[in-house]
Design a protein around this motif. Structure first.
Motif, PDB file in Angstrom:
ATOM      1  N   GLU A 112       0.825  -1.210   0.000  1.00  0.00           N
ATOM      2  CA  GLU A 112       0.000   0.000   0.000  1.00  0.00           C
ATOM      3  C   GLU A 112       0.864   1.268   0.000  1.00  0.00           C
ATOM      4  O   GLU A 112       0.420   2.330  -0.453  1.00  0.00           O
ATOM      5  N   LYS A 145       1.343   3.460  -3.042  1.00  0.00           N
ATOM      6  CA  LYS A 145       0.288   4.398  -3.441  1.00  0.00           C
ATOM      7  C   LYS A 145       0.458   5.773  -2.805  1.00  0.00           C
ATOM      8  O   LYS A 145      -0.162   6.734  -3.228  1.00  0.00           O
ATOM      9  N   ARG A 187      -8.065  -5.119   1.974  1.00  0.00           N
ATOM     10  CA  ARG A 187      -7.548  -6.356   1.360  1.00  0.00           C
ATOM     11  C   ARG A 187      -8.645  -7.394   1.145  1.00  0.00           C
ATOM     12  O   ARG A 187      -8.459  -8.325   0.361  1.00  0.00           O
ATOM     13  N   ASP A 228     -11.366  -6.929  -0.362  1.00  0.00           N
ATOM     14  CA  ASP A 228     -11.846  -6.786  -1.740  1.00  0.00           C
ATOM     15  C   ASP A 228     -10.894  -5.864  -2.499  1.00  0.00           C
ATOM     16  O   ASP A 228     -11.189  -4.696  -2.748  1.00  0.00           O
ATOM     17  N   PRO A 229      -9.704  -6.381  -2.862  1.00  0.00           N
ATOM     18  CA  PRO A 229      -8.673  -5.523  -3.447  1.00  0.00           C
ATOM     19  C   PRO A 229      -9.078  -4.895  -4.783  1.00  0.00           C
ATOM     20  O   PRO A 229      -8.552  -3.862  -5.170  1.00  0.00           O
ATOM     21  N   GLU A 230     -10.040  -5.517  -5.476  1.00  0.00           N
ATOM     22  CA  GLU A 230     -10.453  -4.973  -6.784  1.00  0.00           C
ATOM     23  C   GLU A 230     -11.340  -3.741  -6.614  1.00  0.00           C
ATOM     24  O   GLU A 230     -11.444  -2.895  -7.482  1.00  0.00           O
ATOM     25  N   GLN A 231     -11.992  -3.676  -5.457  1.00  0.00           N
ATOM     26  CA  GLN A 231     -12.964  -2.599  -5.212  1.00  0.00           C
ATOM     27  C   GLN A 231     -12.241  -1.365  -4.655  1.00  0.00           C
ATOM     28  O   GLN A 231     -11.598  -1.422  -3.626  1.00  0.00           O
ATOM     29  N   SER A 232     -12.332  -0.246  -5.338  1.00  0.00           N
ATOM     30  CA  SER A 232     -11.669   0.988  -4.863  1.00  0.00           C
ATOM     31  C   SER A 232     -12.568   1.671  -3.832  1.00  0.00           C
ATOM     32  O   SER A 232     -13.774   1.799  -4.033  1.00  0.00           O
ATOM     33  N   GLU A 249      -8.945   4.374   1.606  1.00  0.00           N
ATOM     34  CA  GLU A 249      -7.564   4.550   1.138  1.00  0.00           C
ATOM     35  C   GLU A 249      -6.952   5.830   1.710  1.00  0.00           C
ATOM     36  O   GLU A 249      -5.798   5.854   2.129  1.00  0.00           O
TER      37      GLU A 249
END
Length: 880
Positions: free
Chosen positions: A689, A692, A851, A853-857, A862
């Protein structure tokens, strides 16, 4: 707690109270109640109350997404305010630090006098003194420039509040201003929305010079001069400049594709613009001040017969500086300049000469009091900063130079340079360096990478000598690495000798550096061009990442020692350049202790050291703090040269060799040898992370597809600091010490602790690291974020940590209390833990949710995670 620290506690409480008022107004009293409840539970949890700890975990594990951001911001902001109050404390009028005062120049001069060190020797050492600080934009500065500015303003308010004679109205006015600043900080996003460019980083570095160092340098020199006059009856010559600044911002392209030749050129333009602007402020003030009519006949003959001769000279400089601003404004905007180089100031001498003539004329006319005011400060600024504000280092990784030369040799039909033996490479390079014909074909179109290397060399060729301080080769391994850069510079038309500096970084490279330099010095062409001067850079970050703290620090010591001896033997003046970071795992240590633990004679040609990221702000960000920092550096360098540390005994070396070997094996067995280590590291820390977080312009990895070995030293350290295991700073060291003690070496190790500054500093640093670790929090990261089958690895590391803490406490004779000889640091860490713990716990919660749902922003989660990262960094006081 003594009176002076109670003042600091009052400041922290007052700032915390104002933050509470801001939060209540911004988010409502319910939010403030939630934050206060978390704070109290955290305090009680720290005190060992298990019920409070469970309640704290329950609240934070079920906290709503809407509440997370205000909570993490509150704790993060409080830690920033604590840092401001602590930084201010060091320069507070109530502050008396016995440790710092014994390390000051004044204290050193007293000791030198008491030990009958000859005045001539002290004066000679002062005249050779050089502190060159190299400001670097490594991505360790997690605090945005807009927030840094507000923190500086808060410092100013704290200073005003120290006066005892304030009226109620004055006090209310200052407190209102504090409340406004804290509110402004609250409504400012802590996280940069975009990653800074290298140009932005250069602006940040120049802002530090403008806001702090511009004032601090002449003040430090005045202080040094006063002490030299008091204790030695000696005044520092006006042209002596023991302080110099260089920068990597806009010049360091190692692993940073965003630093291009064009960026470097624009940063050089910006530096000249900023210098002209700062000198214009000085010259305008001198126009106002120097209304004096009296001057020497020589001055009048040189500058004309004017009623106010000095003012006339200053007005002429003012015009030229205004032209200079316009000239570089045009260049930065991509326009053709209105003025020519004849109309502007491009060289230090153009400022120095008229100012120096004015100074000596005033002295000759018995106006010393006027001469030694702003005019003397301006002269010293010309000597220190010059018309380029700071000098620029260029840095690039060795293989890129090899690839560029290989591309040339392939094109002209000589074969593949990269595949040649070292002997063949050297023979080719020496032949081409000695040749008068160019190597590069005229109509050749190089690849983009090679073109960038050649374009950078052309930018260097366009600069007058001294603007670029040196060209550093990272991951330097062979003599051909250095000769190759000289060839590229020659082909670009650099008309003078530019120092090319090998940077030895890994354990193997540090061990081999003497052989490499011997080969270089045996090359007749090379000895002919270097004028018996050589700079070598010692890498702290990568060597520690490669081999662990204990092995790396001993390899660094031995490398310096062997280079000093080699250069002494050959009559070469060696400057060692220390690539230190802020953290222990990257060579960090209190500056004074670190310098006095260097090998004897290693500082005789001065100190060149990197100052990185947030350490620039903590040590140089306020003028008064910067003066103290420069005083500490000067005192340590003078002491190291006049009262050198002892040469280590043969027995001590033997033990260090054993400690180095066994600690390196233990470190590498875990980091490289355990197949579970990389997946454990990736899940137990926020390493993935971190990429980012828009900290600096440089990518976190040299190779985006690589593993831990490709990870830069900074995020490697940063990640372990976040989960409070601090692994790179201690792994292997304590276990190797324990092994040595069990072999009957305790008595010798204790002797090393008491009589060898190098070893004593290592143990002190381990103790500092241990005081910032937290076993319970590290275990909590594992339980929430790591697969059960990998828990055994974290468990074994924590058991090792506990055993190492016991070993170090036993060695230092402190019983059960870490940092017992530095109670304020222990107290400071304890105070911060109350605010850092909730951030750690919330970070775990956020990592867990993200983590799943790593695909979901989820932008809110964040952002909250990024704030926990910056908040923990503020709590630990040093990031990377």
């Amino acid at each position: 707690m003594t009176q002076e620290y109670s003042v600091m506690r009052n400041n922290i409480n007052m700032l915390g109270h104002f933050l509470g008022e801001t939060i209540s107004e911004a988010q409502g009293s319910d939010m403030l109640d939630l934050i206060e409840n978390i704070r109290i539970l955290s305090r009680n949890s720290r005190a060992g109350n298990d019920k409070a700890r469970q309640e704290l975990l329950a609240i934070l594990s079920t906290i709503s997404t809407a509440n997370i951001i205000p909570v993490v911001r509150a704790f993060s902001q409080f830690l920033n305010l604590t840092n401001v109050a602590e930084q201010y404390q060091t320069i507070s009028r109530h502050h008396y630090d016995e440790v710092s005062s014994t390390r000051s120049i004044a204290s050193l001069f007293k000791r030198l006098k008491a030990q009958n060190v000859s005045k001539d020797q002290v004066i000679k050492t002062i005249e050779n003194l050089l502190i060159e600080l190299v400001l670097t934009a490594h991505p360790t500065e997690v605090t945005r420039r807009s927030l840094v500015h507000k923190q500086v303003e808060i410092n100013k308010c704290l200073s005003k509040l120290e006066h005892d004679d304030l009226t109620d109205g004055e006090r209310n006015s200052i407190e209102r201003r504090l409340l406004q600043l804290i509110a402004q900080a609250w409504y400012t996003n802590e996280i940069r929305t975009v990653r800074p460019t290298p140009f932005d980083e250069a602006k940040w570095g120049f802002a530090v010079i403008e806001n702090s160092l511009w004032t601090a340098v002449p003040e430090f020199l005045r202080k040094l001069n006063d002490n030299a006059k008091t204790y030695l009856g000696y005044e520092i010559p006006v042209n002596l400049m023991p302080v110099r600044f260089s920068s990597w911002m806009g010049g360091d392209r190692d692993g940073n594709p965003f630093v291009t030749a064009e960026v470097t050129r624009n940063v050089l333009y910006l530096a000249r613009w900023k210098a002209a602007n700062l000198f214009l402020g000085d010259i305008q003030a001198l126009v106002d001040e120097l209304s004096i009519a009296q001057c020497t006949p020589e001055f009048r003959a040189k500058y004309g017969n004017h009623v106010e001769p000095y003012r006339e000279v200053m007005k002429g400089l003012r015009t030229k500086l205004n032209n200079t601003l316009a000239y570089y404004n045009d260049l930065l905007a991509g326009r053709m300049p209105h003025y020519t180089e004849e109309d502007i100031i491009t060289r230090d001498e153009q400022l120095w000469q008229p100012l120096n003539d004015s100074y000596h004329s005033l002295l000759a006319c018995n106006m010393k009091i006027i001469a030694n005011g702003l005019l003397l400060d301006s002269l010293r600024r010309v000597r220190c900063f010059g018309v380029t504000l700071s000098r620029l280092d260029i840095r690039q990784e060795s293989t890129l130079h090899t690839d560029a030369i290989a591309e040339i040799t392939r094109y002209i039909g000589l074969g593949d340079y990269a595949s040649w033996t070292e002997d063949d490479k050297q023979a080719f390079l020496i032949r081409e360096l000695s040749s008068r014909r160019p190597l590069l074909p005229q109509n050749w179109i190089p690849s983009a990478k090679t073109k960038e290397i050649l374009d950078t060399c052309k930018i260097i060729a366009q600069q007058p000598e001294g603007v670029i301080s040196c060209y550093i080769i990272s991951m330097a391994r062979t003599a051909s690495d250095v000769l190759g850069v000289h060839l590229l510079l020659k082909e670009a038309g650099v008309p003078y000798h530019l120092p090319v500096v090998p940077l030895f970084e890994t354990l193997d490279d540090l061990d081999a550096c003497e052989d490499v330099m011997t080969q270089l010095f045996n090359v007749g062409w090379y000895r002919g061009v270097i004028n018996n001067k050589q700079m070598v850079m010692i890498g702290y970050s990568d060597s520690a990442k490669d081999a662990g703290m204990m092995a790396a620090s001993w390899a660094q010591y031995r490398a310096q020692e062997s280079l000093v001896n080699l250069c002494d033997k050959l009559g070469i003046e060696l400057t060692l350049f220390h690539g230190r970071g802020g953290t222990i795992g990257r060579g960090g240590a209190p500056a004074h202790a670190a310098l006095l633990s260097q090998p004897p004679r290693s500082l005789k040609n001065g100190l060149r050291v990197t100052e990185q990221g947030e350490m620039i702000r903590f040590k140089l960000g306020l003028p008064d703090v910067a003066i103290e920092t420069l005083d500490l550096y000067a005192s340590a360098i003078l002491e190291a040269n006049l009262l050198p540390p002892p040469e280590p005994k043969a027995q001590w070396r033997e033990i260090m060799d054993q400690l180095s070997q066994s600690s390196c094996e233990m470190y590498r067995n875990v980091v490289r040898g355990n197949k579970d280590f990389v997946p454990y590291f990736r899940s137990a820390t926020p390493e993935q992370e971190l990429a980012k977080l828009p900290l600096g312009s440089r990518p976190a990895k040299r190779n985006p597809n690589g593993g831990v070995e490709s990870l830069r030293a900074i995020p490697w350290i940063f990640a372990w600091m976040q989960n409070r295991l601090m692994l790179p700073a201690w792994l292997g060291a304590g276990a190797a010490l324990r092994q040595s003690i069990e072999r009957g070496k305790q008595e010798v190790i204790e002797e090393m602790c008491h009589h060898w500054p190098f070893f004593n500093t290592r143990i002190g640093m381990l103790e500092m690291v241990f005081s910032k670790t937290d076993i319970w929090l590290s275990e909590h990261y594992d339980q929430r974020l790591v697969k059960k089958e990998l828990w055994h690895l974290g468990q074994s590391l924590r058991e090792q940590l506990q055993a190492d803490i016991h070993t170090v406490l036993e060695l230092s004779g402190k019983g059960h209390q870490l940092m017992s000889d530095l109670p304020w640091i222990a107290e400071s860490i304890a105070l911060r833990n109350v605010y850092t713990d909730p951030l750690n716990l919330l970070q775990v919660e956020l990592l867990s949710r993200l983590r799943q749902d790593p695909e979901q922003s989820n932008p809110d989660l964040e952002q909250a995670l990024m704030i926990t990262i910056t908040g923990i960094a503020a709590g630990m006081r040093n990031t990377g």
